[in-house]
Design a protein around this motif. Structure first.
Motif, PDB file in Angstrom:
ATOM      1  N   PHE A  32      -2.838   1.637 -12.485  1.00 44.45           N
ATOM      2  CA  PHE A  32      -3.939   0.794 -12.024  1.00 44.45           C
ATOM      3  C   PHE A  32      -4.142  -0.390 -12.968  1.00 44.45           C
ATOM      4  CE2 PHE A  32      -5.232   4.054  -9.010  1.00 44.45           C
ATOM      5  CZ  PHE A  32      -5.833   3.309  -7.997  1.00 44.45           C
ATOM      6  N   VAL A  89      -1.266  -2.915 -12.262  1.00 41.37           N
ATOM      7  CA  VAL A  89      -1.467  -3.614 -10.988  1.00 41.37           C
ATOM      8  C   VAL A  89      -2.622  -4.611 -11.104  1.00 41.37           C
ATOM      9  CG1 VAL A  89      -2.169  -3.321  -8.573  1.00 41.37           C
ATOM     10  CG2 VAL A  89      -0.480  -1.774  -9.582  1.00 41.37           C
ATOM     11  N   ALA A 108     -10.023   3.126  -9.401  1.00 43.97           N
ATOM     12  CA  ALA A 108      -9.959   1.772  -8.834  1.00 43.97           C
ATOM     13  C   ALA A 108     -11.248   1.013  -9.108  1.00 43.97           C
ATOM     14  CB  ALA A 108      -9.694   1.846  -7.327  1.00 43.97           C
ATOM     15  N   TRP A 115      -7.648  -2.632  -2.522  1.00 45.80           N
ATOM     16  CA  TRP A 115      -6.462  -3.188  -1.877  1.00 45.80           C
ATOM     17  C   TRP A 115      -6.661  -4.624  -1.391  1.00 45.80           C
ATOM     18  CZ3 TRP A 115      -5.506  -4.348   3.449  1.00 45.80           C
ATOM     19  CH2 TRP A 115      -4.210  -4.814   3.683  1.00 45.80           C
ATOM     20  N   VAL A 126      -5.353  -6.764  -4.552  1.00 48.59           N
ATOM     21  CA  VAL A 126      -3.909  -6.805  -4.293  1.00 48.59           C
ATOM     22  C   VAL A 126      -3.532  -7.732  -3.133  1.00 48.59           C
ATOM     23  CG1 VAL A 126      -1.846  -5.431  -3.796  1.00 48.59           C
ATOM     24  CG2 VAL A 126      -3.693  -4.442  -5.163  1.00 48.59           C
ATOM     25  N   SER A 166       1.976  -4.233  -2.301  1.00 51.93           N
ATOM     26  CA  SER A 166       0.785  -4.291  -1.453  1.00 51.93           C
ATOM     27  C   SER A 166       0.680  -3.059  -0.558  1.00 51.93           C
ATOM     28  CB  SER A 166       0.820  -5.569  -0.609  1.00 51.93           C
ATOM     29  OG  SER A 166      -0.336  -5.676   0.197  1.00 51.93           O
ATOM     30  N   CYS A 193      -0.350   0.116  -2.514  1.00 52.17           N
ATOM     31  CA  CYS A 193      -1.765   0.084  -2.879  1.00 52.17           C
ATOM     32  C   CYS A 193      -2.661   0.316  -1.661  1.00 52.17           C
ATOM     33  CB  CYS A 193      -2.106  -1.245  -3.543  1.00 52.17           C
ATOM     34  SG  CYS A 193      -1.360  -1.446  -5.179  1.00 52.17           S
ATOM     35  N   SER A 227      -5.522   3.190  -1.379  1.00 48.83           N
ATOM     36  CA  SER A 227      -6.903   2.850  -1.021  1.00 48.83           C
ATOM     37  C   SER A 227      -7.400   3.681   0.152  1.00 48.83           C
ATOM     38  CB  SER A 227      -7.013   1.354  -0.681  1.00 48.83           C
ATOM     39  OG  SER A 227      -6.888   0.566  -1.840  1.00 48.83           O
TER      40      SER A 227
END
Length: 486
Positions: free
Chosen positions: A80, A83, A254, A421, A425, A452, A455, A459
């Protein structure tokens, strides 16, 4: 210069100025867009980011690690963080459209989406962003009240003994927090709250360090490392509960890393040279490394200390025994931090509404008129009646919702899942592809789409787990009830 002065005055009043000022030459007092000179630095940007990132979500990381275990827990935390850093760099490069030095500035996240992706995605982005920001302010109101209740209960136990129930309601504490936010919300914009972010960043380090220290002390007291490679065992929970709680842990992690919703707004405070993009990328690197170290330490030592029984709030897991005063200090630091963090997440909402209303009603004195209030030894404070009324209503709304639904862990899990997301992202990836004209089906395009897509799956799983948690809470919850455990 008269045009520049007029635009700068309008901006100082808290309103956006329409038009393209990219052709204006920068001067001693104004930037290339006719706005007052930006004064933000690497360190103020880092403070804003740390204030936004290291929230009370850090206290749930021991619980999240307990659901995932010694292998998956730290791995997910690291992934995480990577990203978040990578996508934040992509987003930072979209602050200016075109040339990173002279291109048109995008003052908000939504403007960046509109410039790069067009109107339809711009509207979707706006809805998700402001829903997420509003939800975060609600979550912070809940978290602040929990810390206030913890201080009250600790004092009660210390005076009356641990056999006393010491029931407490969070409602008056939410009202108190809301009253403070009503006052601070009158600060016009991000440029005026740098000091608040600095204080909040110091507070975030304070309670994170205390939580870490208590975790290490508890671990040393136990004399062994608790926990397992696979996380909480079936038996402690059912197989179905383990799956849902693992998904919920993704949402909690997240949420702990979410700040992309305010990244562009923070970047718009930075002075140049060097380019805003370069400074922001460095600030992001410093902030993500700093927060990840704290997150790893708090999550891992908390899990090592409590094992499968790691609490949803690391500080309340130590009970209300000695050193109760140290836990009180940590909770007080959380409250102060959340006071500042609320403003970091609320300011983009305030700015958007005030910009929109000023564009629709440019002749309204109620919306545009500023009242100068002299402050001895400082520049006059500019009070705007519309700003005062609208921002007060917003804080009251978030406070009331927080009173009705005080499920912090589940709420932040949902917010983290919903916002991660699309905002962290998807939109940064799509804007980067559009701005750099990356060919479809090229290796870089494919890699970005894989990132993408992965993720998105995470999510969806996190949202499902957190919604299941909220449904379970609602089955037994009664509004405004006195709470006898945190």
């Amino acid at each position: 210069m008269k045009i520049d002065e007029k635009n700068a005055a309008n901006y100082q009043q808290g309103f956006e100025v329409s038009g393209d000022f990219s052709s204006h030459a920068p001067s001693k007092f104004f930037d290339d867009d006719g706005r007052p000179k930006r004064t933000g630095t690497l360190w103020t940007a880092s403070a804003h980011i740390i204030t936004a990132v290291i929230g009370s979500g850090v206290l749930a990381l021991a619980w999240a690690t307990a659901q995932l275990g010694w292998i998956a827990g730290p791995t997910v935390l690291f992934l995480f963080s990577f990203v978040t850093y990578y996508c934040s760099c992509l987003l930072a490069s979209c602050y200016r459209t075109g040339d990173p030095v002279t291109g048109k500035r995008n003052y908000t996240y939504m403007e960046a989406v509109k410039s790069n992706l067009g109107g339809f995605k711009f509207k979707i982005c706006g809805f998700i962003q402001y829903f997420n920001l509003t939800g975060t302010t609600i979550g912070y109101t809940i978290a602040a009240s929990i810390s206030m209740m913890a201080i009250k209960r600790a004092s009660c136990f210390h005076e009356k003994g641990h056999d006393h129930p010491c029931g407490v309601s969070g409602t008056p504490y939410m009202v108190l927090f809301g009253a403070v936010e009503i006052l601070l919300s009158q600060l016009p914009n991000f440029h005026e709250i740098s000091w608040l972010s600095m204080v909040a960043a110091v507070m975030s380090f304070t309670y994170s360090a205390i939580g870490l220290g208590l975790g290490i002390a508890k671990f040393a007291q136990n004399g062994k490392i608790k926990g397992s490679l696979s996380g909480i065992s079936v038996g402690e929970v059912t197989q179905t509960q383990k799956v849902w709680r693992s998904f919920q842990a993704f949402g909690a992690i997240a949420f702990a890393y979410s700040y992309s919703t305010v990244l562009i707004e923070i970047q718009d405070t930075i002075k140049a040279p060097p380019t805003e993009q370069k400074t922001m990328k460095t600030a992001t690197l410093i902030s993500v490394i700093t927060t990840t170290i704290f997150y790893m330490l708090c999550g891992c030592f908390g899990y090592a200390a409590f094992g499968d029984h790691a609490p949803g709030n690391l500080l309340t897991g130590f009970g209300f025994y000695d050193p109760y005063w140290l836990v009180d200090i940590a909770n007080a630091a959380i409250i102060i931090h959340l006071v500042g963090a609320y403003q970091v997440f609320a300011q983009p909402i305030f700015g958007f509404v005030e910009k929109t209303t000023s564009e629709y009603f440019p002749e309204s004195k109620f919306i545009t008129k500023e009242i100068c209030i002299p402050i001895p030894g400082y520049k006059p404070f500019k009070l705007n009646l519309f700003r005062m009324v609208w921002r007060t209503m917003f804080v009251c709304m978030t406070t009331i919702i927080a009173m009705l639904m005080p499920f912090f862990e589940d709420v932040v899990g949902i917010l983290g899942a919903i916002g991660f997301w699309p905002l962290t992202v998807y939109f940064p990836v799509e804007m980067y592809i559009a701005q750099n004209k990356i060919p479809k089906w090229s290796s870089k395009w494919i890699n970005l789409q894989i990132l993408s897509g992965a993720c998105l799956v995470i999510s969806i799983c996190a949202a499902a787990g957190s919604i299941a948690g909220v449904i379970k809470d609602l089955q037994v919850y009664k509004p405004f009830k006195t709470i006898e455990h945190l």
